[in-house]
Design an enzyme around this catalytic site. Structure first.
Site, mmCIF file in Angstrom:
data_model
loop_
_atom_site.group_PDB
_atom_site.id
_atom_site.type_symbol
_atom_site.label_atom_id
_atom_site.label_comp_id
_atom_site.label_asym_id
_atom_site.label_seq_id
_atom_site.Cartn_x
_atom_site.Cartn_y
_atom_site.Cartn_z
ATOM 1 N N CYS A 34 -5.912 21.791 76.492
ATOM 2 C CA CYS A 34 -6.281 20.506 75.904
ATOM 3 C C CYS A 34 -5.314 20.061 74.824
ATOM 4 O O CYS A 34 -5.189 18.863 74.553
ATOM 5 C CB CYS A 34 -7.708 20.552 75.367
ATOM 6 S SG CYS A 34 -8.004 21.858 74.167
ATOM 7 N N GLU A 42 -15.591 18.598 71.863
ATOM 8 C CA GLU A 42 -14.141 18.816 71.885
ATOM 9 C C GLU A 42 -13.667 18.281 73.214
ATOM 10 O O GLU A 42 -13.840 18.915 74.258
ATOM 11 C CB GLU A 42 -13.818 20.309 71.706
ATOM 12 C CG GLU A 42 -12.358 20.569 71.370
ATOM 13 C CD GLU A 42 -11.510 20.814 72.590
ATOM 14 O OE1 GLU A 42 -10.852 19.845 73.058
ATOM 15 O OE2 GLU A 42 -11.493 21.940 73.078
#
Length: 477
Positions: free
Chosen positions: A286, A252
């Site tokens: 993020c 990720e």
């Protein structure tokens, strides 16, 4: 303030907590003041070897543990997280900087994640294939093996829980490597698991120089999977290391989330949603909405409304009750963001709010840049901080082209009331996750992951559970 920092900083290896004892130490800094408040011990090569041996033993034990017992440990750990939420949140705020309410919310979300994984553990299904009478063919799922889990400092509790929950539910052991900047809150998470009855060899907690730790762990045949959340360059580096051992990876990685705002949206409602989301955790998210592309007809009203709301965001120490946004997490971030803002300003962007560093600690003002050209560095490089950039678009095709222009594809957002347009956006946006009129894209039962340079694989949902399982076909005649 420092006298209230009461975290126990230690490694957890082979069933015991290990403190200094001659190990190298890393300073833990309060980002609101820049002061060192503690030191965390770093694992030696011998510590890492001991952790690997323990993880191998722990896997043999845990994979044979009935699923009901695994679920019971996760549920008990969730209950302990809820009981200890206030104390863990305070440690998290002092280490990372986010407001106390956000920190407490992170701990509670981690508890919910453990509970979901506990419930899902009993739903790891296989298949029986059709064969002639007297024959059987089975497809089963088994845990992949010991896992090396690397998590970042922006959501240190939740993102580590996001790796530990599914790994433990499926029967894997874990060597957890959280960030050195936030060791107290991640250590508290691991303590909840062991206080809930987790056997001592199943999860190891190590700190250390990231490159040295990752090279040591990934060189070992004990590790069978790598789960990493962090930057694109580090993710690519870990993939290269994992390739030598053909280890499974879940990555990720970074993003640079576009937000498409169409002229049919409820503008005031949209602004009330996007501004708090932009400055949540000081933009160190993020999936933080960052590149705001706004349809020409409402562009001026949008940036004016955004600037007015930005000016009302109160920054300060996260422990103070009226703080909306705390400092950045470490000393590197203010300078990096300042450089991006100055580059944009030099290339024609207008600073409508903020734009400057704070006088103490690691603060940077909530900032809005308007009319930002594509040539500005900040349009290609994620600021990972409290900076929003805005530019107009003409029509749907222009908006999609702008949104998809980068090699990242973690999250994308759009605001429109037209259903046909929403359907087209869902298909056309090159992103692992799309939020239309919502930012609620990170929930336990939904996959979380990106495409292109934002990584591959998913955490969360049944897809996240599957990444810790291998498939075996058994044929009997």
């Amino acid at each position: 303030m420092t006298q209230n920092y009461d975290a126990d900083l230690a490694l957890f290896i082979n069933g015991s907590w290990k403190i200094g004892e001659g190990r190298d130490l890393f300073p833990v800094v309060d980002p609101s003041s820049g002061e060192t408040i503690a030191e965390v011990p770093l694992a030696s090569p011998a510590d890492l070897d001991e952790a690997l041996a323990a993880a191998e033993r722990g896997f043999a034990l845990w994979k044979a543990t009935p699923v009901e017992q695994r679920a019971a440990v996760l549920n008990k750990a969730a209950a302990l997280l809820r009981e200890r939420a206030d104390g863990i949140a305070r440690i998290l705020t002092m280490e990372q900087g986010k407001p106390l309410a956000e920190a407490r919310g992170e701990v509670m979300s981690s508890a919910s994640l453990f509970e979901w994984c506990a419930a899902e553990a009993s739903r790891i299904y296989g298949r029986v294939l059709v064969r002639p009478t007297g024959q059987r063919a089975l497809v089963t799922k088994q845990p992949v093996g010991p896992v090396a889990a690397f998590s970042p400092w922006n959501f240190p509790v939740y993102l580590m829980a996001k790796k530990l929950g599914p790994a433990l539910a499926t029967g894997c052991s874990v060597i957890a490597k959280p960030p050195e900047e936030t060791p107290g809150c991640t250590g508290a998470l691991v303590r909840c698991l062991y206080d809930a009855g987790l056997p001592g060899d199943v999860v190891q907690l190590v700190h250390g120089v990231p490159d040295a730790v990752s090279r040591h762990l990934l060189a070992s045949p004990v590790i069978r999977k790598v789960s990493f959340t962090g930057s694109v360059p580090v993710g690519k580096h870990l993939m290269r290391l994992a390739a030598d051992g053909l280890k499974r990876v879940t990555m990720e990685l970074g993003g640079h989330a576009p937000v498409l705002v169409f002229d049919d949206c409820d503008l005031e409602k949209t602004l009330d949603m996007v501004v708090p989301q932009k400055f949540r955790n000081a933009g160190q998210v993020c999936v933080s909405p960052t590149r705001f592309y706004v349809q020409q007809g409402i562009y001026d009203r949008f940036v004016e409304g955004f600037a007015a709301r930005t000016a009302k965001v109160k920054t300060g120490n996260g422990l103070e009750g009226d703080t909306n946004m705390g400092p950045l997490a470490n000393v590197r971030r203010p300078a990096a963001i300042e450089a991006l803002v100055e580059d944009a300003r030099a290339k024609g962007a207008r600073v409508l709010a903020g734009g400057n560093r704070g006088n103490a600690g690691f603060f940077f003002q909530p900032t809005l840049l308007a009319d930002v050209p594509d040539s500005a560095d900040i349009m290609a490089n994620e600021p990972f901080g409290p900076v929003a950039v805005a530019a107009p678009f003409v029509d749907l095709d222009d908006a999609i082209t702008k949104a998809n222009r980068l090699p990242y594809g973690l999250a994308a957002f759009a605001f429109t009331e037209q259903m046909r347009r929403a359907n087209l956006l869902g298909d056309a946006l090159e992103s692992g996750m799309v939020g239309i009129n919502t930012f609620a894209i990170s929930v336990p039962d939904s996959p979380f992951g990106g495409v292109k340079d934002s990584g591959f694989g998913s955490e969360g949902g049944i897809e996240g559970m599957e990444s810790y399982l291998v498939t075996k076909a058994i044929h009997m005649a």
